[in-house]
Design a protein around this motif. Structure first.
Motif, PDB file in Angstrom:
ATOM      1  N   LEU A 414       0.848  -1.189   0.000  1.00 39.32           N
ATOM      2  CA  LEU A 414       0.000   0.000   0.000  1.00 39.32           C
ATOM      3  C   LEU A 414       0.883   1.239   0.000  1.00 39.32           C
ATOM      4  CD1 LEU A 414      -2.691  -1.005   2.660  1.00 39.32           C
ATOM      5  CD2 LEU A 414      -2.716  -1.409   0.203  1.00 39.32           C
ATOM      6  N   PHE A 415       0.453   2.245  -0.736  1.00 45.37           N
ATOM      7  CA  PHE A 415       1.176   3.513  -0.752  1.00 45.37           C
ATOM      8  C   PHE A 415       0.855   4.302   0.509  1.00 45.37           C
ATOM      9  CE2 PHE A 415       0.948   2.387  -5.213  1.00 45.37           C
ATOM     10  CZ  PHE A 415       2.244   2.647  -5.625  1.00 45.37           C
ATOM     11  N   GLU A 416       1.855   5.053   0.973  1.00 43.27           N
ATOM     12  CA  GLU A 416       1.606   5.888   2.156  1.00 43.27           C
ATOM     13  C   GLU A 416       0.549   6.918   1.800  1.00 43.27           C
ATOM     14  OE1 GLU A 416       4.019   8.299   5.617  1.00 43.27           O
ATOM     15  OE2 GLU A 416       5.075   7.586   3.847  1.00 43.27           O
ATOM     16  N   GLY A 417      -0.500   6.934   2.570  1.00 41.54           N
ATOM     17  CA  GLY A 417      -1.650   7.792   2.307  1.00 41.54           C
ATOM     18  C   GLY A 417      -2.842   7.231   3.052  1.00 41.54           C
ATOM     19  N   THR A 418      -4.019   7.670   2.697  1.00 44.10           N
ATOM     20  CA  THR A 418      -5.220   7.224   3.384  1.00 44.10           C
ATOM     21  C   THR A 418      -5.723   5.915   2.786  1.00 44.10           C
ATOM     22  OG1 THR A 418      -6.737   8.385   1.906  1.00 44.10           O
ATOM     23  CG2 THR A 418      -5.831   9.636   3.768  1.00 44.10           C
ATOM     24  N   ILE A 419      -6.634   5.272   3.517  1.00 43.62           N
ATOM     25  CA  ILE A 419      -7.251   4.042   3.026  1.00 43.62           C
ATOM     26  C   ILE A 419      -8.012   4.326   1.736  1.00 43.62           C
ATOM     27  CG2 ILE A 419      -9.069   2.355   3.510  1.00 43.62           C
ATOM     28  CD1 ILE A 419      -8.190   2.278   6.363  1.00 43.62           C
TER      29      ILE A 419
END
Length: 571
Positions: A414-419
């Motif tokens: 997953l990329f760093e950021g929100t769901i």
């Protein structure tokens, strides 16, 4: 060096680079030529009317000022072009990496590219901004001064000229002697970086097992190797540095002796001797700095060579006239795929009708994941053909192919950021209601409800702030939102706890409904839902049929199944 730089950057940067090189060479030449005015200045100063030296002093001052302006302009051009090249290099490297097949990215390659994209690009692009001007000074200014010495007195000029091939030979010898040491230092640096990263990532396991001492030893060994390689590099370069200094000092001494002999014999005047010695001293300064500049240039050239190798890696070819798949079925026809000298997939033929589910099982190393990667065209086959909807994947445009396939792997990134941002990667233009519906189908909404921040909760780098099961739910929601007609699943539930496994299975059922599915699986719950089971061993299909049918046969699949479902000893 410049040719390689332009090849790495692309020809659109050729003009500013050549202009900057020309400016730096002109500044270096002007600096050497300006010292020619020392001859008339000193002649007048040593003559009967020293006041007559003022016009020559003014001319010398004007020449020095012109050199300073030219140097400023060339250095400014170097910094500006260097900044432009750095930005252009990142764009070109990023665009090229995005076009390379996913199969190109193995674990070692990812680490290598990450180092290259950071320190490597900065070091390679520093050539124009920081290294080219000193190198031009070291090459052009001494040669210009030699030409001036030839004009002052041909004998002293020839003495200085004799040093040129010697200096060139010393530099060539130094480059050859340090090449192996530089390569070893680069390899040791990468090894040490990998050991540091491994040590940090393995802390929970190492501390739980009480084995931190062993890992410290492994890291210490890697760091000791770096120190040894660095020492060997210094020792390899030291003879060249000392040799260059000896040559420069020997030439200066020879000019001093020759000038004294000529002056005592009355062949030249004191002004010419002093001017020649000043010119020789000025020419020696950039030559003595050549060793340091040449070492940095060699390191930058090595990084350029590595960048060039990546940029010359060909992406998978795109069809000139792409075809569109006619349906959602999958076919492999006598597929052979090799990785190096090893044949991973060996003559596999398999047909997956539209809307059916096929489970691929087998021992580790059988080629199961590779089979999925070939279906998604992460690699091209060496023999045979992979067809999607009746069309060879090599004849389908990459965007069109990936739009028809959703892939869910065991290891979810997953990329760093929100769901929400990570779910939207499946279809960035989706409406909020579609995102929420996909999350509910994957039972991701349960995770969102209990996380502080809800949909705005940050997942951390790589999804580190979520559990493995939660990351899988995000991945399934992403695939549901994409709504692709073909789904590839790779060991999705192999490492989940019962609660997350149940939730993920519920999401998978919604994801697989009405779609063509190929799944690599070991769990009974997953395999039993397949319409067909393929047992893969050593890259070949050993058995093929329904789950119950294969169990009745009592063959390889039945034995494998019995071993994988048997209770643990003492359980």
């Amino acid at each position: 060096m410049i040719r390689m730089l332009l090849r790495v950057l692309g020809h659109e940067y050729a003009r500013p680079v050549r202009r900057t090189v020309a400016l730096m060479a002109a500044a270096a030449a002007a600096e050497g030529l300006s010292y020619a005015l020392l001859v008339p200045v000193l002649r007048e100063l040593f003559g009967p009317a020293p006041r007559d030296a003022w016009p020559w002093l003014a001319a010398f001052g004007a020449a020095v000022a012109a050199c300073a302006v030219l140097r400023y302009v060339s250095d400014l051009s170097g910094f500006r072009v260097g900044t432009t090249l750095l930005r252009g290099m990142y764009h070109r490297l990023g665009d090229h990496l995005a076009r390379l097949p996913v199969g190109w990215y193995d674990a070692g390659r990812v680490g290598e590219v990450s180092v290259m994209a950071g320190r490597g690009v900065l070091q390679a692009m520093s050539v124009i901004a920081h290294l080219l001007a000193p190198f031009a000074n070291a090459c052009v200014t001494p040669l210009t001064i030699v030409a001036v010495l030839l004009a002052v007195d041909w004998r002293m000029g020839l003495a200085a000229l004799a040093a040129v091939p010697v200096v060139a030979a010393v530099q060539a010898w130094t480059a050859r002697s340090t090449a192996a040491a530089d390569a070893e230092r680069h390899a040791r640096d990468h090894e040490a970086a990998a050991r540091v990263l491994e040590y940090l990532q393995a802390q929970p396991v190492l501390r739980a097992g009480g084995r931190t001492g062993e890992r410290f030893e492994a890291l210490d060994t890697a760091l000791r190797d770096v120190r040894r390689a660095s020492r060997r590099g210094v020792l390899a370069a030291l003879p060249g540095v000392v040799g260059l200094a000896v040559v420069v000092q020997a030439v200066f001494t020879a000019l001093l002796v020759l000038g004294a002999v000529l002056a005592l014999g009355g062949d030249i005047g004191a002004a010419e001797v002093v001017a020649a010695l000043v010119l020789a001293a000025r020419g020696a300064e950039p030559l003595l700095a050549l060793a340091e500049a040449a070492g940095k240039l060699r390191a930058a050239r090595a990084e350029l060579a590595r960048l060039d190798a990546v940029l010359r890696t060909e992406p998978l070819p795109e069809p000139r006239e792409p075809v569109r798949p006619a349906h959602r079925g999958l076919d492999l026809e006598s597929v052979v795929f090799r990785h190096g000298d090893r044949t991973v997939i060996d003559g596999v033929s398999l047909s997956v009708p539209e809307g059916r589910r096929v489970a691929v099982v087998g021992p580790s190393g059988a080629g199961k994941t590779t089979l999925l990667r070939l279906l998604a065209r992460f690699h091209d086959v060496d023999e045979g053909a992979v067809r999607v909807g009746g069309a060879d994947v090599r004849e389908i445009g990459t965007d069109a192919l990936m739009a028809r396939i959703a892939v869910v792997f065991q290891d979810v990134y997953l990329f760093e950021g929100t769901i929400e941002e990570n779910v939207r990667l499946g279809r960035p233009g989706a409406a909020d209601a579609e995102v929420r519906a996909a999350a509910a189908a994957a039972r991701l909404d349960e995770v969102v409800e209990r996380l502080p921040g809800g949909w705005e909760a940050n997942v951390g780098e790589g999804g580190a702030l979520l559990s493995g099961g939660e990351r899988q739910r995000v991945s399934i929601a992403r695939a549901l939102l994409k709504d692709a007609p073909i789904v590839l699943l790779d060991e999705v539930t192999s490492a989940l706890d019962p609660v997350n496994e149940a939730a993920v299975h519920a999401g998978l059922e919604r994801l697989m409904a009405g779609r063509t599915v190929v799944m690599v699986a070991h769990r009974l719950r997953t395999v039993q839902r397949a319409d067909r089971v393929v047992f893969l061993d050593r890259g070949r299909i050993a058995e093929d049929g329904g789950h119950a049918e294969l169990l009745r046969r009592g063959g390889r699949y039945a034995g494998f199944w019995a071993a994988s479902t048997a209770p643990a000893p003492g359980g």
